[in-house]
Each structure stands twice: as C-alpha cells, then as structure tokens.
Design a protein around this motif. Structure first.
Motif, PDB file in Angstrom:
ATOM      1  N   GLY A 143       0.815  -1.066  -0.032  1.00 14.98           N
ATOM      2  CA  GLY A 143      -0.021  -0.014  -0.017  1.00 14.98           C
ATOM      3  C   GLY A 143       0.814   1.171  -0.081  1.00 14.98           C
ATOM      4  O   GLY A 143       0.208   2.490  -0.217  1.00 14.98           O
ATOM      5  N   ASP A 175      -1.801  -3.212   5.325  1.00 20.42           N
ATOM      6  CA  ASP A 175      -2.587  -2.966   3.944  1.00 20.42           C
ATOM      7  C   ASP A 175      -3.145  -4.470   3.670  1.00 20.42           C
ATOM      8  O   ASP A 175      -2.697  -5.372   4.120  1.00 20.42           O
ATOM      9  N   ALA A 181      -3.719  -2.379  -3.722  1.00 19.63           N
ATOM     10  CA  ALA A 181      -3.441  -2.300  -2.181  1.00 19.63           C
ATOM     11  C   ALA A 181      -4.227  -1.184  -1.410  1.00 19.63           C
ATOM     12  O   ALA A 181      -4.111   0.075  -1.970  1.00 19.63           O
ATOM     13  N   TYR A 182      -5.007  -1.246  -0.486  1.00 20.14           N
ATOM     14  CA  TYR A 182      -5.741  -0.602   0.346  1.00 20.14           C
ATOM     15  C   TYR A 182      -5.259  -0.516   1.750  1.00 20.14           C
ATOM     16  O   TYR A 182      -5.173  -1.521   2.413  1.00 20.14           O
ATOM     17  N   GLY A 228      -6.243   3.854  -2.282  1.00 17.57           N
ATOM     18  CA  GLY A 228      -5.771   2.800  -2.839  1.00 17.57           C
ATOM     19  C   GLY A 228      -4.352   3.015  -3.436  1.00 17.57           C
ATOM     20  O   GLY A 228      -4.278   4.193  -3.852  1.00 17.57           O
ATOM     21  N   ASN A 229      -3.828   2.162  -3.830  1.00 16.38           N
ATOM     22  CA  ASN A 229      -2.538   2.072  -4.475  1.00 16.38           C
ATOM     23  C   ASN A 229      -2.359   0.936  -5.495  1.00 16.38           C
ATOM     24  O   ASN A 229      -2.133  -0.198  -5.001  1.00 16.38           O
TER      25      ASN A 229
END
Length: 118
Positions: free
Chosen positions: A29, A81, A101-102, A108-109
């Motif tokens: 994340g 994450d 990923a959060y 998010g990412n």
C-alpha cells in the motif's frame, strides 16, 4: 572515540513499502522504499488460485514496521494493508503480479512487480 564501523550505511538498510531492492513485495500500500531502518518486521498472507493457466488471482494482507532496534518493532507500530491482484506464472513460478492495495491512509495504490527471473 566511538567507532561506526559496525553501522550499516543508510542506503543498504532494509526497506518496507512497495517492493524492496530485490523486487520482493513488502507493504504494497506504500511507495517503494518508503520506510527504512536497521531492523524490520514483516508479516504477509497471500492466497492465490489459478484462473486459466498461466493467469491467476490472489488476495493479500501485509503488516510491518521498521526500527533502530528490535525493541522498536512493536505490533502497535505496524502499518497494514490488504488487497487483491492478478499474477502470471511460468512453470509454476510467478513472474509478474499486478495488485491493488488499500490501507495506507491515502487511498488505494495500484502497482506491479516483476520477479528477478528477468
């Protein structure tokens, strides 16, 4: 006079965040190399299933922290994450992942990772 010969240079210290210098995923994340210190603790869980060979999907959870000593690696300091992704395998070896990923506190990412096979 105190000797610093046993200290690891900053640029060689372990990192957490995104992927590390060896292309291993850490805290997905966050940005690559986001956290750095002489000691680190990292816990990861990943569960994947094949969809149509060589493609698969997975879910994951990461938790980790860095510190200047082992006593700094408390569970209460861990960043966390979770997310999901897709992977590509060749001969049972994951060669590429893309994931969302959060949990990093900034939304998010979306990112990707290639294995060191290449």
């Amino acid at each position: 006079s105190e000797s610093n010969s046993n200290q690891v240079p900053f640029y060689l210290q372990p990192t957490l965040g995104g992927t590390d210098i060896d292309r291993r995923v850490t805290l997905r994340g966050w940005d690559n190399y986001r956290f750095r210190a002489p000691d680190l603790s990292l816990f990861q869980f990943e569960y994947g299933i094949p969809v149509y060979d060589p493609l698969g999907v997975f879910v994951f959870y990461d938790a980790g922290t860095v510190g200047n000593s082992a006593s700094d690696l408390a569970i209460s300091r861990m960043r966390q994450d979770a997310g999901f992704g897709a992977s590509v395998r060749i001969k049972g070896q994951i060669i590429m992942q893309t994931y969302y990923a959060y949990g990093a506190g900034h939304g998010g990412n979306w990112n990707y990772n290639f294995s060191k096979v290449f």
